[in-house]
Scaffold this active site. Structure first.
Site, PDB file in Angstrom:
ATOM      1  N   HIS A  34       0.836  -1.207   0.000  1.00 17.42           N
ATOM      2  CA  HIS A  34       0.000   0.000   0.000  1.00 17.42           C
ATOM      3  C   HIS A  34       0.873   1.260   0.000  1.00 17.42           C
ATOM      4  O   HIS A  34       0.595   2.225  -0.700  1.00 17.42           O
ATOM      5  CB  HIS A  34      -0.888   0.035   1.246  1.00 17.42           C
ATOM      6  N   GLY A 144      -2.637  -1.449  -7.388  1.00 19.79           N
ATOM      7  CA  GLY A 144      -1.545  -2.426  -7.384  1.00 19.79           C
ATOM      8  C   GLY A 144      -1.721  -3.461  -8.478  1.00 19.79           C
ATOM      9  O   GLY A 144      -2.837  -3.911  -8.755  1.00 19.79           O
ATOM     10  N   LYS A 146      -0.959  -6.425  -8.164  1.00 24.26           N
ATOM     11  CA  LYS A 146      -1.371  -7.694  -7.557  1.00 24.26           C
ATOM     12  C   LYS A 146      -2.818  -8.023  -7.901  1.00 24.26           C
ATOM     13  O   LYS A 146      -3.164  -9.168  -8.163  1.00 24.26           O
ATOM     14  CB  LYS A 146      -1.200  -7.660  -6.042  1.00 24.26           C
ATOM     15  N   GLN A 150      -8.624  -6.228 -11.375  1.00 27.56           N
ATOM     16  CA  GLN A 150      -9.202  -4.993 -10.828  1.00 27.56           C
ATOM     17  C   GLN A 150      -8.719  -3.786 -11.631  1.00 27.56           C
ATOM     18  O   GLN A 150      -9.498  -2.879 -11.954  1.00 27.56           O
ATOM     19  CB  GLN A 150      -8.804  -4.865  -9.365  1.00 27.56           C
ATOM     20  N   SER A 182       0.081  -9.021   1.246  1.00 27.01           N
ATOM     21  CA  SER A 182      -1.381  -8.939   1.222  1.00 27.01           C
ATOM     22  C   SER A 182      -1.890  -8.873   2.647  1.00 27.01           C
ATOM     23  O   SER A 182      -1.336  -9.525   3.548  1.00 27.01           O
ATOM     24  CB  SER A 182      -1.961 -10.185   0.538  1.00 27.01           C
ATOM     25  N   SER A 183      -2.951  -8.089   2.841  1.00 23.64           N
ATOM     26  CA  SER A 183      -3.554  -8.022   4.173  1.00 23.64           C
ATOM     27  C   SER A 183      -4.051  -9.401   4.598  1.00 23.64           C
ATOM     28  O   SER A 183      -4.183  -9.678   5.789  1.00 23.64           O
ATOM     29  CB  SER A 183      -4.720  -7.035   4.168  1.00 23.64           C
TER      30      SER A 183
HETATM   31  P1  AMP Z   1      -6.541  -3.591  -0.636  1.00 24.31           P
HETATM   32  O1  AMP Z   1      -6.387  -2.850   0.642  1.00 24.31           O
HETATM   33  O2  AMP Z   1      -6.159  -5.032  -0.556  1.00 24.31           O
HETATM   34  O3  AMP Z   1      -7.851  -3.344  -1.327  1.00 24.31           O
HETATM   35  O4  AMP Z   1      -5.454  -2.966  -1.612  1.00 24.31           O
HETATM   36  C1  AMP Z   1      -5.435  -1.592  -1.879  1.00 24.31           C
HETATM   37  C2  AMP Z   1      -4.536  -1.340  -3.067  1.00 24.31           C
HETATM   38  O5  AMP Z   1      -3.212  -1.789  -2.751  1.00 24.31           O
HETATM   39  C3  AMP Z   1      -4.971  -2.119  -4.317  1.00 24.31           C
HETATM   40  O6  AMP Z   1      -4.810  -1.296  -5.464  1.00 24.31           O
HETATM   41  C4  AMP Z   1      -4.041  -3.279  -4.328  1.00 24.31           C
HETATM   42  O7  AMP Z   1      -3.824  -3.819  -5.604  1.00 24.31           O
HETATM   43  C5  AMP Z   1      -2.770  -2.652  -3.777  1.00 24.31           C
HETATM   44  N1  AMP Z   1      -1.888  -3.693  -3.240  1.00 24.31           N
HETATM   45  C6  AMP Z   1      -2.223  -4.714  -2.416  1.00 24.31           C
HETATM   46  N2  AMP Z   1      -1.164  -5.507  -2.186  1.00 24.31           N
HETATM   47  C7  AMP Z   1      -0.131  -4.970  -2.884  1.00 24.31           C
HETATM   48  C8  AMP Z   1       1.249  -5.350  -3.059  1.00 24.31           C
HETATM   49  N3  AMP Z   1       1.758  -6.434  -2.476  1.00 24.31           N
HETATM   50  N4  AMP Z   1       2.018  -4.575  -3.854  1.00 24.31           N
HETATM   51  C9  AMP Z   1       1.500  -3.468  -4.458  1.00 24.31           C
HETATM   52  N5  AMP Z   1       0.222  -3.072  -4.330  1.00 24.31           N
HETATM   53  C10 AMP Z   1      -0.586  -3.813  -3.559  1.00 24.31           C
END
Ligand code: AMP
Length: 293
Positions: A34, A144, A146, A150, A182-183
């Site tokens: 993030h 991201g 990842k 999306q 990843s969370s």
């Molecule tokens: P989330 O909180 O999981 O919805 O992720 C929020 C944003 O962070 C999204 O655009 C994800 O793709 C990005 N993101 C999550 N994990 C990673 C990672 N390991 N590297 C880069 N971006 C990430």
């Protein structure tokens, strides 16, 4: 750093920001992945808005909405340190007030891969992101790699609905063994965590095969699968070699950039990851250009 929870507060705080604005939408439980998005937004824009919202509309009825990790105090600390100007932390009823009934449905690129495994997921994502774009009026929005599909869905929506902003795609940040940050990684037991790196190893093995000249998409998929099958705790759900622009599955040799992606189940945790091939394209400028076109 200002933290706001309501639409009225957000609009007022947004109006105070001068120059260009970068938006980083998140569901919180923040990690370095993030923060790499925040850093990119900081580099490109005068001000950065981050949002923290665990969006109920993108979770299926049997998914992990109630146990999704929530670490708001920590998240606000790291966002402030990263130089974020404004954070929006709405509750579900701020985003979906009583009577809410308008949804954004991106109809084609949502059909396969994650969309097939998670019916309704991308409708929830597209709807909340459209609302966040309207509310924050950003010049650039940061996502991201990842969550590759999306990115493709959001790019399609931004074009189709004429949102005047750049979509920027930041490369996946990984743990030392290759596991994508990843969370959801906190759900893994120590034993599961020890084998989870196999997902990246499989994708990378196929990436190396591609680098040595292999262009047959089926052989690339097979290489990933063979690696995944080496770990008994890991259940492959899908392995895909698709066109990076359209996400159409490839069955014949193509010289265009390819999105190699996979989803696996480890215990009750579902993990996804991907690489764009050729491997040299896995950087912010090329990913932003190539993924989703
Ligand atoms: P989330 O909180 O999981 O919805 O992720 C929020 C944003 O962070 C999204 O655009 C994800 O793709 C990005 N993101 C999550 N994990 C990673 C990672 N390991 N590297 C880069 N971006 C990430």
């Amino acid at each position: 750093m200002k933290v706001v929870e309501t639409v009225a507060e957000l609009r007022a705080a947004r109006a105070q920001l001068s120059g260009t604005v970068g938006l980083v939408p998140t569901m919180g439980a923040l990690h370095d992945g993030h923060l790499s998005l925040v850093r990119a937004a900081r580099e490109d824009h005068s001000a950065v808005i981050a949002t923290i919202f665990v969006n109920p509309a993108q979770f299926g009825p049997r998914e992990d909405l109630s146990k999704y990790p929530r670490t708001l105090a920590h998240d606000l600390q790291v966002l402030e340190k990263a130089g974020v100007d404004l954070v929006f932390t709405p509750s579900p009823d701020v985003i979906y007030p009583r009577g809410f009934q308008t949804w954004v449905d991106v109809t084609e690129v949502t059909q396969r891969l994650e969309g097939e495994a998670r019916p309704g997921h991308f409708r929830g994502v597209a709807t909340v992101v459209a609302k966040l774009f309207n509310l924050t009026q950003p010049d650039g929005a940061y996502f991201g790699q990842k969550d590759a599909q999306q990115v493709v869905v959001i790019k399609r929506m931004a074009r189709d609905l004429n949102f005047p902003l750049d979509i920027v795609v930041c490369p996946t940040l990984r743990e030392p063994d290759g596991l994508a940050m990843s969370s959801r990684n906190v759900y893994l037991t120590a034993e599961q965590r020890a084998v989870a790196g196999v997902l990246y190893r499989g994708l990378n093995a196929a990436g190396q095969l591609y680098a040595s000249g292999e262009r047959n998409p089926e052989r690339l998929r097979q290489q990933v699968l063979r690696t995944l099958r080496g770990e008994a705790l890991v259940g492959p759900e899908y392995v895909s070699a698709a066109d990076a622009v359209t996400l159409e599955e490839l069955h014949t040799i193509s010289l265009d950039p390819l999105l190699l992606s996979a989803a696996v189940q480890i215990g009750s945790t579902r993990l996804i990851d991907n690489l764009v091939l050729p491997l040299e394209l896995n950087n912010r400028a090329d990913l932003s250009r190539v993924m989703g076109g």
